[in-house]
Design a protein around this motif. Structure first.
Motif, PDB file in Angstrom:
ATOM      1  N   PRO A 100       0.822  -1.216   0.000  1.00  0.00           N
ATOM      2  CA  PRO A 100       0.000   0.000   0.000  1.00  0.00           C
ATOM      3  C   PRO A 100       0.856   1.266   0.000  1.00  0.00           C
ATOM      4  O   PRO A 100       1.798   1.389   0.788  1.00  0.00           O
ATOM      5  N   GLY A 101       0.555   2.169  -0.898  1.00  0.00           N
ATOM      6  CA  GLY A 101       1.276   3.429  -0.958  1.00  0.00           C
ATOM      7  C   GLY A 101       2.630   3.363  -1.633  1.00  0.00           C
ATOM      8  O   GLY A 101       3.342   4.371  -1.691  1.00  0.00           O
ATOM      9  N   LYS A 102       2.989   2.202  -2.146  1.00  0.00           N
ATOM     10  CA  LYS A 102       4.286   2.044  -2.793  1.00  0.00           C
ATOM     11  C   LYS A 102       4.108   1.620  -4.242  1.00  0.00           C
ATOM     12  O   LYS A 102       3.067   1.104  -4.625  1.00  0.00           O
ATOM     13  N   GLU A 103       5.144   1.807  -5.026  1.00  0.00           N
ATOM     14  CA  GLU A 103       5.104   1.382  -6.417  1.00  0.00           C
ATOM     15  C   GLU A 103       5.306  -0.123  -6.520  1.00  0.00           C
ATOM     16  O   GLU A 103       5.906  -0.750  -5.633  1.00  0.00           O
ATOM     17  N   ARG A 104       4.811  -0.674  -7.616  1.00  0.00           N
ATOM     18  CA  ARG A 104       5.006  -2.091  -7.863  1.00  0.00           C
ATOM     19  C   ARG A 104       6.479  -2.328  -8.179  1.00  0.00           C
ATOM     20  O   ARG A 104       7.057  -1.635  -9.010  1.00  0.00           O
ATOM     21  N   GLU A 105       7.060  -3.311  -7.508  1.00  0.00           N
ATOM     22  CA  GLU A 105       8.473  -3.579  -7.693  1.00  0.00           C
ATOM     23  C   GLU A 105       8.710  -5.027  -8.107  1.00  0.00           C
ATOM     24  O   GLU A 105       7.993  -5.929  -7.688  1.00  0.00           O
ATOM     25  N   GLY A 106       9.743  -5.219  -8.930  1.00  0.00           N
ATOM     26  CA  GLY A 106      10.102  -6.557  -9.353  1.00  0.00           C
ATOM     27  C   GLY A 106      10.790  -7.315  -8.235  1.00  0.00           C
ATOM     28  O   GLY A 106      11.635  -6.761  -7.522  1.00  0.00           O
ATOM     29  N   VAL A 107      10.422  -8.573  -8.072  1.00  0.00           N
ATOM     30  CA  VAL A 107      10.980  -9.415  -7.025  1.00  0.00           C
ATOM     31  C   VAL A 107      11.930 -10.455  -7.613  1.00  0.00           C
ATOM     32  O   VAL A 107      13.051 -10.626  -7.138  1.00  0.00           O
ATOM     33  N   ALA A 108      11.466 -11.148  -8.644  1.00  0.00           N
ATOM     34  CA  ALA A 108      12.275 -12.203  -9.252  1.00  0.00           C
ATOM     35  C   ALA A 108      11.780 -12.454 -10.666  1.00  0.00           C
ATOM     36  O   ALA A 108      10.604 -12.238 -10.968  1.00  0.00           O
ATOM     37  N   SER A 109      12.686 -12.901 -11.519  1.00  0.00           N
ATOM     38  CA  SER A 109      12.308 -13.237 -12.890  1.00  0.00           C
ATOM     39  C   SER A 109      13.062 -14.476 -13.331  1.00  0.00           C
ATOM     40  O   SER A 109      14.111 -14.821 -12.772  1.00  0.00           O
ATOM     41  N   ILE A 110      12.503 -15.127 -14.359  1.00  0.00           N
ATOM     42  CA  ILE A 110      13.154 -16.300 -14.921  1.00  0.00           C
ATOM     43  C   ILE A 110      13.003 -16.272 -16.433  1.00  0.00           C
ATOM     44  O   ILE A 110      11.898 -16.082 -16.955  1.00  0.00           O
ATOM     45  N   TYR A 111      14.139 -16.430 -17.131  1.00  0.00           N
ATOM     46  CA  TYR A 111      14.145 -16.482 -18.575  1.00  0.00           C
ATOM     47  C   TYR A 111      13.986 -17.943 -18.952  1.00  0.00           C
ATOM     48  O   TYR A 111      14.875 -18.755 -18.712  1.00  0.00           O
ATOM     49  N   LEU A 112      12.844 -18.291 -19.538  1.00  0.00           N
ATOM     50  CA  LEU A 112      12.468 -19.698 -19.691  1.00  0.00           C
ATOM     51  C   LEU A 112      13.401 -20.514 -20.589  1.00  0.00           C
ATOM     52  O   LEU A 112      13.668 -21.672 -20.281  1.00  0.00           O
ATOM     53  N   PRO A 113      13.925 -19.965 -21.682  1.00  0.00           N
ATOM     54  CA  PRO A 113      14.793 -20.812 -22.533  1.00  0.00           C
ATOM     55  C   PRO A 113      16.047 -21.323 -21.836  1.00  0.00           C
ATOM     56  O   PRO A 113      16.563 -22.381 -22.199  1.00  0.00           O
ATOM     57  N   THR A 114      16.556 -20.563 -20.836  1.00  0.00           N
ATOM     58  CA  THR A 114      17.808 -20.966 -20.175  1.00  0.00           C
ATOM     59  C   THR A 114      17.647 -21.160 -18.673  1.00  0.00           C
ATOM     60  O   THR A 114      18.578 -21.588 -18.005  1.00  0.00           O
ATOM     61  N   SER A 115      16.477 -20.815 -18.150  1.00  0.00           N
ATOM     62  CA  SER A 115      16.207 -20.845 -16.698  1.00  0.00           C
ATOM     63  C   SER A 115      17.082 -19.862 -15.934  1.00  0.00           C
ATOM     64  O   SER A 115      17.285 -20.025 -14.723  1.00  0.00           O
ATOM     65  N   ARG A 116      17.575 -18.842 -16.609  1.00  0.00           N
ATOM     66  CA  ARG A 116      18.362 -17.824 -15.920  1.00  0.00           C
ATOM     67  C   ARG A 116      17.437 -17.019 -15.011  1.00  0.00           C
ATOM     68  O   ARG A 116      16.375 -16.583 -15.422  1.00  0.00           O
ATOM     69  N   THR A 117      17.846 -16.816 -13.768  1.00  0.00           N
ATOM     70  CA  THR A 117      17.024 -16.107 -12.797  1.00  0.00           C
ATOM     71  C   THR A 117      17.666 -14.792 -12.373  1.00  0.00           C
ATOM     72  O   THR A 117      18.895 -14.639 -12.407  1.00  0.00           O
ATOM     73  N   THR A 118      16.809 -13.866 -11.979  1.00  0.00           N
ATOM     74  CA  THR A 118      17.235 -12.568 -11.469  1.00  0.00           C
ATOM     75  C   THR A 118      16.432 -12.281 -10.220  1.00  0.00           C
ATOM     76  O   THR A 118      15.229 -12.561 -10.182  1.00  0.00           O
ATOM     77  N   TYR A 119      17.078 -11.716  -9.209  1.00  0.00           N
ATOM     78  CA  TYR A 119      16.394 -11.422  -7.949  1.00  0.00           C
ATOM     79  C   TYR A 119      16.672  -9.989  -7.516  1.00  0.00           C
ATOM     80  O   TYR A 119      17.767  -9.451  -7.724  1.00  0.00           O
ATOM     81  N   ALA A 120      15.686  -9.406  -6.867  1.00  0.00           N
ATOM     82  CA  ALA A 120      15.897  -8.127  -6.205  1.00  0.00           C
ATOM     83  C   ALA A 120      16.812  -8.354  -5.008  1.00  0.00           C
ATOM     84  O   ALA A 120      16.777  -9.425  -4.380  1.00  0.00           O
ATOM     85  N   ASP A 121      17.597  -7.351  -4.684  1.00  0.00           N
ATOM     86  CA  ASP A 121      18.532  -7.484  -3.559  1.00  0.00           C
ATOM     87  C   ASP A 121      17.812  -7.821  -2.261  1.00  0.00           C
ATOM     88  O   ASP A 121      18.334  -8.565  -1.425  1.00  0.00           O
ATOM     89  N   SER A 122      16.612  -7.297  -2.110  1.00  0.00           N
ATOM     90  CA  SER A 122      15.881  -7.469  -0.851  1.00  0.00           C
ATOM     91  C   SER A 122      15.425  -8.900  -0.615  1.00  0.00           C
ATOM     92  O   SER A 122      15.092  -9.256   0.520  1.00  0.00           O
ATOM     93  N   VAL A 123      15.392  -9.722  -1.665  1.00  0.00           N
ATOM     94  CA  VAL A 123      14.887 -11.092  -1.496  1.00  0.00           C
ATOM     95  C   VAL A 123      15.919 -12.160  -1.855  1.00  0.00           C
ATOM     96  O   VAL A 123      15.687 -13.343  -1.608  1.00  0.00           O
ATOM     97  N   ARG A 124      17.030 -11.738  -2.409  1.00  0.00           N
ATOM     98  CA  ARG A 124      18.038 -12.717  -2.834  1.00  0.00           C
ATOM     99  C   ARG A 124      18.502 -13.557  -1.647  1.00  0.00           C
ATOM    100  O   ARG A 124      18.811 -13.053  -0.585  1.00  0.00           O
ATOM    101  N   GLY A 125      18.508 -14.868  -1.826  1.00  0.00           N
ATOM    102  CA  GLY A 125      18.885 -15.784  -0.761  1.00  0.00           C
ATOM    103  C   GLY A 125      17.707 -16.268   0.063  1.00  0.00           C
ATOM    104  O   GLY A 125      17.842 -17.237   0.814  1.00  0.00           O
ATOM    105  N   ARG A 126      16.564 -15.605  -0.074  1.00  0.00           N
ATOM    106  CA  ARG A 126      15.372 -16.023   0.679  1.00  0.00           C
ATOM    107  C   ARG A 126      14.265 -16.525  -0.242  1.00  0.00           C
ATOM    108  O   ARG A 126      13.487 -17.387   0.155  1.00  0.00           O
TER     109      ARG A 126
END
Length: 122
Positions: free
Chosen positions: A39-65
């Motif tokens: 609430p009151g905040k912008e939508r932020e990206g948390v994690a993504s996955i590129y399906l052809p290679t399964s490459r993942t990306t994480y926001a710093d705030s959630v990486r490792g969790r």
């Protein structure tokens, strides 16, 4: 264009775990991700996955969790969330697009689910 339907949200105490699911239909693109909006905040990206290679990306705030994965046979995207914190509370959205970069920018995604609420309490 496919549809995305999230499930798995709920209420949990700090330190707990949840797994979000996102079922897709038809072709949804090469890139899938999870976003969240408190609430009151912008939508932020948390994690993504590129399906052809399964490459993942994480926001710093959630990486490792948090861990993003997809079961291609079940056509379902997952977000395993562990050691949840109060500031992880938000509406979580599944998204899909065809970006070859597959990062955490909203502009890379053109299909969105309706969201599932995650509430973390002390």
């Amino acid at each position: 264009q496919g549809q995305l339907v999230e499930s798995g949200g709920g209420s949990v105490q700090a330190g707990g775990n949840l797994r979000l699911s996102c079922a897709d239909s038809e072709y949804i693109g090469r890139c899938m991700g999870w976003f969240r909006q408190a609430p009151g905040k912008e939508r932020e990206g948390v994690a993504s996955i590129y399906l052809p290679t399964s490459r993942t990306t994480y926001a710093d705030s959630v990486r490792g969790r948090f861990t993003i994965s997809r079961d291609s046979f079940e056509k379902t995207l997952y977000l395993q969330m562990e050691d949840l914190r109060i500031d992880d509370s938000a509406m979580y959205y599944c998204a899909a697009g065809d970006s070859p970069w597959c990062g955490l920018r909203r502009s890379e995604y053109n299909t969105w689910g309706q969201g599932t609420q995650v509430t973390v309490s002390s």
